[in-house]
Design a protein around this motif. Sequence first.
Motif, PDB file in Angstrom:
ATOM      1  N   HIS A 198       0.869  -1.196   0.000  1.00 14.40           N
ATOM      2  CA  HIS A 198       0.000   0.000   0.000  1.00 14.40           C
ATOM      3  C   HIS A 198       0.897   1.235   0.000  1.00 14.40           C
ATOM      4  O   HIS A 198       1.310   1.716   1.063  1.00 14.40           O
ATOM      5  N   PHE A 234      -5.616   6.347   4.283  1.00 16.12           N
ATOM      6  CA  PHE A 234      -6.202   5.335   5.168  1.00 16.12           C
ATOM      7  C   PHE A 234      -6.224   5.869   6.603  1.00 16.12           C
ATOM      8  O   PHE A 234      -5.240   6.445   7.059  1.00 16.12           O
ATOM      9  N   HIS A 250      -9.692  -9.773   2.636  1.00 13.22           N
ATOM     10  CA  HIS A 250      -9.171  -9.462   3.967  1.00 13.22           C
ATOM     11  C   HIS A 250     -10.172 -10.109   4.908  1.00 13.22           C
ATOM     12  O   HIS A 250     -11.304  -9.649   5.039  1.00 13.22           O
TER      13      HIS A 250
HETATM   14  O1  URP Z   1      -2.970  -3.216   8.762  1.00 13.92           O
HETATM   15  C1  URP Z   1      -3.031  -3.338   7.557  1.00 13.92           C
HETATM   16  N1  URP Z   1      -3.053  -4.543   7.055  1.00 13.92           N
HETATM   17  N2  URP Z   1      -3.081  -2.249   6.774  1.00 13.92           N
HETATM   18  C2  URP Z   1      -3.261  -2.221   5.376  1.00 13.92           C
HETATM   19  C3  URP Z   1      -4.664  -2.422   4.944  1.00 13.92           C
HETATM   20  C4  URP Z   1      -4.987  -3.881   4.816  1.00 13.92           C
HETATM   21  O2  URP Z   1      -5.870  -4.349   5.510  1.00 13.92           O
HETATM   22  O3  URP Z   1      -4.378  -4.576   4.021  1.00 13.92           O
END
Ligand code: URP
Length: 521
Positions: free
Chosen positions: A100, A105, A221
Amino acid sequence: MVHLRSLILLLTITLWPFSGLCQFCDSGLGYCNSESALPSKILIKGGTVVNADHQEVADVYVEDGIIVAVRPNIKVADGVRVLDAKGKFVMPGGIDPHTHLAMEFMGTETIDNFFSGQAAALAGGTTMHIDFVIPVNGSLSKGFEAYVEKSKLSCMDYGFHMAITKWDDIVPKEMEIMVNEKGINSFKFFLAYKGSLMISDELLLEGLKKCKSLGALAMVHAENGDAVFEGQRRMIELGITGPEGHALSRPPVLEGEATARAIRLAAFVNTPLYVVHVMSSDAMEEIARAQKSGQKVIGEPVVSGLILDDSVLWDPDFVTAAKFVMSPPIRALGHGKALQAALSTGVLKLVGTDHCTFNSTQKSLGIDDFRKIPNGVNGLEERMHLVWDTMVESGQISATDYVRVTSTECAKLFNIYPRKGAILAGSDADIIIFNPNSTFQISAHSHHSRSDTNVYEGRSGKGKVEVTIAGGRIVWENEELKVVPGSGRYISMPPFNYLYHGINKADANYLTSLKAPVNRI
Ligand code: URP
Ligand code: ZN
Ligand code: ZN
């Protein structure tokens, strides 16, 4: 075309007049370097060339970004850069299936953009990554455009997955455009993050059906977002507001439940499923069970889940504990070992990072409430070293397996093999020279991410990426990065990967097995 673009950017950098900072990465990171922009001829001599299925001592000759020959004793004319790889491994550059970069976010944006994140990746031997496009207000095309802008900084090859965050008449049409015109062959569905990215089972079913019709890979997810919401409420009621509340509010059972649910719905639709960031044995065992029954389910562990444990979330120092907050959470000791075993036996197929980095100031958004700590950890630069040290040095997997789980399997799943993921004549020249007798050290003081913290701070281990070649250019050598913003290419990924083979026959068999409708006169 690409070279022309690099040249233009190169000129722009050179002529950028008044600032010590690069106009592209705006960071003063100091590794924008124009020398590497020229196409080159490279001979890698005498190394052990490792592919996912075979290893042999051979030379590798590269011209204009492509591997031209792989065989012993290649003779070349003057003017070719020769790299001695005797006693070292020559392997495909890593491909990270899960990142990412510049992602908006939880009220902020990840600190690594497409330049700093990719520069860090290259310093660690990863030469391609697949990033998740987040739709803008549910619009896939607006999300795609936003990521095209963000990725203009790229200094290595990259592809896109796309998240699906809402459903209406437009979304399935846009999914068609993404697959048929934009080179995206996978869509991620979040079963967690209630109130932002989370979708319902009804939407998941629609999405699975659409993915199947397009030959796209559905990714999940897997955490039960409603139950996580309840778990968070419970922790706050108990007065637990620190980072440990994050782990306590979303236990492994919620990951196991959502993984099982997604797997069963994918079975109901008869479409392949990819479970991202498998963090618990609960989720891994659901995947193993489904595979045993013949279902096509891929499980992706991430480095943090393989090697860290949740004790760090109880650290008395907030900044130290908060840097480990990610979802699903890093689990108690034992889960990581189980995930390593599953990776070694092939239940889990490829390793990602979920690189989603926030610095300590950003993490401090949740100083009074763990629910506000931006979720995510680093890993892009560290993945290749840590997987080697944890899995190969410990004897759990071989060097060929290492290539498979860090590169080849990703290339196959996202349908870009053997262009990527292989040291073969005709493949892209994305190559690392890896010295198994050297050592690596990890620290935020020396890493190439823009973050001021590193979840692997202080770790060291065996094996070192000494040279990274990306697109035929030597971009990492003698501990020095030479990267050019704008030199990375977008890699289009076609649909109908190998998991789709046989799906039609299975559907036809299912229909005949129904013995219905019964013809009643
Ligand atoms: O905590 C995380 N994994 N952040 C990135 C967003 C995701 O859920 O992949
Ligand atoms: Zn996720
Ligand atoms: Zn992620």
